[in-house]
Write a protein that holds these residues in place. Structure first.
Motif, PDB file in Angstrom:
ATOM      1  N   TRP A   1       0.834  -1.212   0.000  1.00  0.00           N
ATOM      2  CA  TRP A   1       0.000   0.000   0.000  1.00  0.00           C
ATOM      3  C   TRP A   1       0.860   1.251   0.000  1.00  0.00           C
ATOM      4  O   TRP A   1       0.594   2.223  -0.715  1.00  0.00           O
ATOM      5  CB  TRP A   1      -0.912  -0.004   1.234  1.00  0.00           C
ATOM      6  CG  TRP A   1      -1.640   1.289   1.439  1.00  0.00           C
ATOM      7  CD1 TRP A   1      -2.791   1.693   0.834  1.00  0.00           C
ATOM      8  CD2 TRP A   1      -1.233   2.366   2.311  1.00  0.00           C
ATOM      9  NE1 TRP A   1      -3.139   2.958   1.265  1.00  0.00           N
ATOM     10  CE2 TRP A   1      -2.203   3.396   2.165  1.00  0.00           C
ATOM     11  CE3 TRP A   1      -0.164   2.555   3.181  1.00  0.00           C
ATOM     12  CZ2 TRP A   1      -2.128   4.592   2.877  1.00  0.00           C
ATOM     13  CZ3 TRP A   1      -0.074   3.746   3.883  1.00  0.00           C
ATOM     14  CH2 TRP A   1      -1.042   4.747   3.739  1.00  0.00           C
ATOM     15  N   TRP A   2       1.920   1.242   0.804  1.00  0.00           N
ATOM     16  CA  TRP A   2       2.789   2.411   0.905  1.00  0.00           C
ATOM     17  C   TRP A   2       3.465   2.721  -0.432  1.00  0.00           C
ATOM     18  O   TRP A   2       3.551   3.882  -0.847  1.00  0.00           O
ATOM     19  CB  TRP A   2       3.850   2.179   1.988  1.00  0.00           C
ATOM     20  CG  TRP A   2       4.739   3.373   2.209  1.00  0.00           C
ATOM     21  CD1 TRP A   2       5.888   3.685   1.537  1.00  0.00           C
ATOM     22  CD2 TRP A   2       4.539   4.438   3.148  1.00  0.00           C
ATOM     23  NE1 TRP A   2       6.417   4.850   2.001  1.00  0.00           N
ATOM     24  CE2 TRP A   2       5.613   5.346   2.989  1.00  0.00           C
ATOM     25  CE3 TRP A   2       3.574   4.699   4.108  1.00  0.00           C
ATOM     26  CZ2 TRP A   2       5.739   6.495   3.743  1.00  0.00           C
ATOM     27  CZ3 TRP A   2       3.697   5.847   4.877  1.00  0.00           C
ATOM     28  CH2 TRP A   2       4.754   6.736   4.694  1.00  0.00           C
TER      29      TRP A   2
ATOM     30  N   GLN B   1       2.459   2.005  -3.418  1.00  0.00           N
ATOM     31  CA  GLN B   1       1.496   2.509  -4.401  1.00  0.00           C
ATOM     32  C   GLN B   1       1.042   3.927  -4.061  1.00  0.00           C
ATOM     33  O   GLN B   1       0.805   4.747  -4.951  1.00  0.00           O
ATOM     34  CB  GLN B   1       0.282   1.580  -4.455  1.00  0.00           C
ATOM     35  CG  GLN B   1       0.582   0.208  -5.010  1.00  0.00           C
ATOM     36  CD  GLN B   1      -0.622  -0.711  -4.944  1.00  0.00           C
ATOM     37  OE1 GLN B   1      -1.737  -0.284  -4.676  1.00  0.00           O
ATOM     38  NE2 GLN B   1      -0.402  -1.997  -5.197  1.00  0.00           N
ATOM     39  N   THR B   2       0.925   4.211  -2.762  1.00  0.00           N
ATOM     40  CA  THR B   2       0.420   5.513  -2.329  1.00  0.00           C
ATOM     41  C   THR B   2       1.501   6.581  -2.324  1.00  0.00           C
ATOM     42  O   THR B   2       1.240   7.750  -2.641  1.00  0.00           O
ATOM     43  CB  THR B   2      -0.188   5.395  -0.909  1.00  0.00           C
ATOM     44  OG1 THR B   2      -1.138   4.329  -0.887  1.00  0.00           O
ATOM     45  CG2 THR B   2      -0.880   6.697  -0.509  1.00  0.00           C
TER      46      THR B   2
END
Length: 456
Positions: free
Chosen positions: A171-172, A174-175
């Motif tokens: 997630w990190w 991609q974000t």
């Protein structure tokens, strides 16, 4: 410190619960800061294969301090204080590693190496004191059962922790593209929090008084276990085994990321598959260790683990095939099942074979030689990868070295040894019982109760 010679039954039970809970918290720390994420962290900072080998070598080679640590323990005779202080300082240094890329980016790799050395040396000192401490708490007749339960609950903690960490990193990335290093740093801080919770719990553990023994000179400590022919064989087996396993293990993440293009998150999921297999087998191996012997378990689990190296050599043949994922998952399943038995038996056998009045020196000497071989393996492996002509030859080399270690295993004697055919049949019986719905429900309930008990 005026410790009691003997602990009451209630104090022993409290100590056993604390040992299990710390195992769960330590496993969470190891998961968040462990080889997959530390390796990915280093690769993101531009580390080479050799540097990855150095990072893997440091925690293992740091155990050479076990002998001086044993002398310290015997001199001060305050195992709780040594364990708590050394462990707290060691775990706190993960905060420094997390911060280094942001405060000294140009020197990140050298500073991480230096900090990891200090962290690992402190952990080794705490580990030496810890081994002597728990050796006086855990009943000898149930070593297999107790440590299998500890490993089971630790693994049950590691699985959700690994999945959460893998999801977070994915997630990190991609974000916040371009800030991957910060994601790993936050993961290390989370691991630190769990590690310090474990320290707080063991600080409340009871400590029995140490058995009085006169520590001989350093040279005699090193030679003493070799005068015990059987313990000498144990040291030879552990040293050769740790070398063959650690030659390859630290580089599997590099292999899967660079050869197949897998992400660190997917590699973590593969690790979870291995841990699930370990969970299934921990109780089984523990029962067999107590019913027969640790050597009997090693004669089944050891060869299976050696075969794993050979299977890794075949994976490059199937690169690009749709079957490669299934093959890698299958290898992780076998590795998890076999490593559960190996880790449990090798962890118990030293405690069982070391004379109680010489336990500190015997275990320290065993740890010293195991640490040197295990610590040199990744360093040599990082160099050897470039010379053996390919990953498949590297894995085949580890396979033959594993066969050498099994030679020393055959010479090892332990009360209760049984033929491998008998142990294999019992393994199948125990596996059927362990996979029953009632047993699975009971195990989950037991894990939850230990977690809650530790938090209280």
């Amino acid at each position: 410190m005026n410790n009691k010679r003997l602990l009451s039954d209630n104090e022993v039970q409290k100590g056993l619960r604390s040992i299990i809970f710390d195992g769960m918290m330590s496993q969470a720390l190891t998961t968040f800061t462990g080889s997959v994420f530390l390796t990915a962290f280093a690769l993101t900072l531009g580390a080479s294969d050799f540097i990855v080998g150095v990072l893997a070598t440091i925690p293992l080679l740091a155990n050479v301090i076990q002998i001086p640590a044993a002398l310290l323990v015997e001199k001060l005779r305050v195992r709780k204080s040594i364990t708590v202080l050394a462990s707290a300082l060691s775990r706190a240094l993960w905060l420094v590693i997390a911060a280094i890329p942001f405060i000294a980016a140009d020197w990140a790799i050298p500073l991480i190496i230096i900090t990891l050395i200090a962290l690992s040396l402190l952990a080794a000192v705490g580990g030496c004191s810890w081994n002597s401490w728990i050796n006086d708490i855990v009943p000898k007749q149930s070593l297999g059962k107790f440590f299998s339960q500890r490993m089971l609950r630790s693994t049950a903690t590691a699985i959700p922790a690994a999945l959460l960490a893998a999801w977070f990193i994915s997630w990190w990335q991609q974000t916040f593209p371009g800030l991957e290093v910060m994601g790993y740093s936050l993961l290390f801080v989370a691991g630190l929090i769990f590690g310090l919770i474990g320290v707080a719990v063991i600080a409340r553990m009871p400590e029995p008084a140490m058995v009085v023994q006169t520590m001989p000179p350093l040279a005699e400590i090193i030679k003493s276990p070799f005068a015990d022919h059987n313990f000498c064989n144990l040291i030879k087996f552990l040293a050769s085994w740790n070398f063959s396993i650690n030659l390859v293990l630290p580089f599997l993440t590099v292999y899967l990321i660079t050869t197949f293009g897998y992400s660190a998150s997917l590699v973590t999921v593969f690790g979870v598959v291995s841990q699930l297999a370990s969970m299934l087998f921990f109780r089984i191996w523990g029962v067999l260790c107590d019913r027969y012997s640790n050597v009997s378990v090693l004669k089944i689990a050891g060869p299976a683990m050696v075969v794993v190296s050979l299977l890794w050599a075949t994976t490059s043949i199937f690169a690009g095939s749709t079957w490669i994922i299934l093959l890698i998952v299958g290898i992780h399943l076998l590795s998890g099942a076999a490593s559960a038995g190996v880790n449990l038996a090798t962890g118990n056998i030293g405690l069982k074979l070391a004379p109680r009045e010489k336990a500190t020196s015997y275990l320290a000497a065993s740890s010293l030689f195991s640490a040197v071989s295990a610590g040199l393996a990744p360093l040599i492996g990082g160099i050897a990868i470039g010379f053996v002509g390919g990953w498949e030859y590297f894995f085949i080399l580890a396979f033959f070295l594993g066969l050498v270690s099994l030679h020393y295993l055959r010479k090892l004697k332990e009360a209760g040894n049984a033929p491998s055919t008998i142990v294999a049949k019992e393994l199948v019986v125990e596996l059927k019982q362990t996979t029953s719905p009632q047993k699975v429900k009971s195990t989950a309930k037991s894990w939850s109760s230990h977690l809650l008990a530790g938090l209280r």
